[in-house]
Design an enzyme around this catalytic site. Sequence first.
Site, PDB file in Angstrom:
ATOM      1  N   SER A 148       0.813  -1.207   0.000  1.00 50.61           N
ATOM      2  CA  SER A 148       0.000   0.000   0.000  1.00 50.61           C
ATOM      3  C   SER A 148       0.858   1.274   0.000  1.00 50.61           C
ATOM      4  CB  SER A 148      -0.948  -0.063   1.202  1.00 50.61           C
ATOM      5  OG  SER A 148      -1.864   0.993   1.158  1.00 50.61           O
ATOM      6  N   ASP A 195     -10.174  -4.295  -4.536  1.00 48.21           N
ATOM      7  CA  ASP A 195      -9.395  -3.321  -3.773  1.00 48.21           C
ATOM      8  C   ASP A 195      -9.872  -1.914  -4.115  1.00 48.21           C
ATOM      9  OD1 ASP A 195      -7.425  -1.729  -2.596  1.00 48.21           O
ATOM     10  OD2 ASP A 195      -5.842  -3.178  -3.027  1.00 48.21           O
ATOM     11  N   HIS A 252      -8.132  -4.701  -0.288  1.00 47.01           N
ATOM     12  CA  HIS A 252      -6.852  -4.151   0.172  1.00 47.01           C
ATOM     13  C   HIS A 252      -6.249  -4.927   1.347  1.00 47.01           C
ATOM     14  CE1 HIS A 252      -4.153  -0.813  -0.436  1.00 47.01           C
ATOM     15  NE2 HIS A 252      -4.093  -0.588   0.862  1.00 47.01           N
TER      16      HIS A 252
END
Length: 405
Positions: free
Chosen positions: A180, A351, A380
Site C-alpha cells: 500500500s 481493492d 486491500h
Amino acid sequence: MATLAEGCLHFVVCTWWACVHMLVLASVVHCASVPLVAQPVSNLNGICTLLVQSRGYNCQEFKVPTADGFWLGVQRISSRKFRASKGPAFLYHGLMQGGDIWVLNAAEEALGFLLVDNGYDVWLGSSRSSKFSYGHISFQRSDPEFWNWDWDDLVSQDLPSMLRFVHLQTNQLIYFVGYSQGTMTAFAAFTQNEVAGLIKKAAMLSPIAYLNHVTSPVASIVSWLFLDKVLLVAGVHQFNISDAGGKQVVNAVCQKLKKPDCYSELLSLVTGPNCCINKSLISFYDKFELQTTSMRNLAQMAQLLRTGRFGKFDYGWFRNLGHYGDFFPPAYQLSNIPRSMPIMLAHGGQDQLADEMDVRHLMLELPSVTQVLFVPQYAHGDFVLGLSARTLVYDKLLLFFANAL
Ligand SMILES: *[C@@H]1O[C@H](CO)[C@@H](O)[C@H](O)[C@H]1NC(C)=O
Ligand SMILES: *[C@@H]1O[C@H](CO)[C@@H](O)[C@H](O)[C@H]1NC(C)=O
C-alpha cells in the site's frame, strides 16, 4: 549526512576518558544536531517481544536515525534452527501501520515468518510516528513539530535510512516487499539511483502510485470534504482514529454515508470488502492497527487523490515557488526507476484503494514490471491479513524472488 554520521561515530567510539577532553569540541562541531548512529535496543513493548519471539523465532530490535532526527524501529528476524542463506528481505508497511503488520498472523500464514522459513534474512521497518518507532531526538509526540512532516519525508528520509541500514549490516542487495503506501513510498524513493541501487528485486502488494480511481467511500469523502485542510487549519497535527479528533472525522464520514454507526465496518469501508480476513481476529488486529499519522501525510494523500498526480506536497502556488521554484509541485518520475530492477505487482479485483485502472496506469509507466499477479476476489486488507494470502500471493512472491528472472 555522511560527514555528520562519521563525526558522530567518531564521538561514540571515543567517549572513554582519554578521549573525552579532546573530542568534546570536535563532537560539538560535528554532531551539532543528531547523533546519527543506529543502536540495538531492548523493548518489552516492541515487535520482537510482542509478536516474534513468542512464535519461536529469534529477533533483534534496532533504532535507526533519520537525518531529520527521528528514530525508526527496525527488527531482524531469524530462525532458531538454521542460518539464513538467501540474503536480506526488507518489509515495509502501509499508511497508519507499523512493521507489526507482517507478523500479526500465525507463523504459517504471515509473510514475515514465511520468508524466514524460506531462508531469507528478514527485516521489518516502521516509519516515524508508528508506535513501533522510537520517537524524535528533540520533540515529543505531544509537540506539533513532531507531526510536521508529509509523505515526501517518508520518501526522502525514512525508507532510504532503513534500507541503507540493512545494506550496511548485511552488505548485500535487498529483496524489498512493500504494501500500500509502502509501495508508493518505494516507487518514489526508487526514482533516486542511490536508493534503487540497494535493491535486488521488489514485490509490491496492493501497489499504489496514482489515485485517480479510488472507490473507497471513506477516502473519497475525506478528500472531497477537504477534511485534511479543515483539520490543519483547526490546528490538528496528528490523525489518531481513537482520539476525539479522529472520532469526529469518523462520525462525519458515517453521516455522509448515511450509516449512523459505521465505526465497526470501518476496515471494509476504507479498504473494500476483504474476503479472507479471519473475523474473530479483528479485535486482536485492532490493538495494533490504525496507528497515528500526521495530518500532513493524510493531506498529501488527499491532494494526490484530488489531482491524480504522483508528486510532491502542494503548498499552494506562491509557497510552491519558494519550495520548488515552480508554481506546481514536481512529479516523481517513475521512468527513472532502473530498468534492471525486477518488479512484481500483486493487486486485487475488490481493492478500493489500489484500483485496477490505477494499477494499469502504473504498469504503463514502470520501466520493468516482470510479473503481475491479479487476485479477483481480494480487497486491500487481504494482501497482508488474508488467510489465503499464503497460497494465492506469497507462494508466488517466493517464486519471483527465487527465480533468476
Ligand atoms: C490515540 O488516542 C488514544 C485515545 O485518546 C490514546 O490512548 C493513544 O495513546 C493515542 N495514540 C497516540 C499515538 O497518541
Ligand atoms: C480464526 O482465528 C481464531 C482465533 O485465533 C482461530 O481459533 C481460528 O482457527 C481461525 N480460523 C481460521 C479459519 O484460521
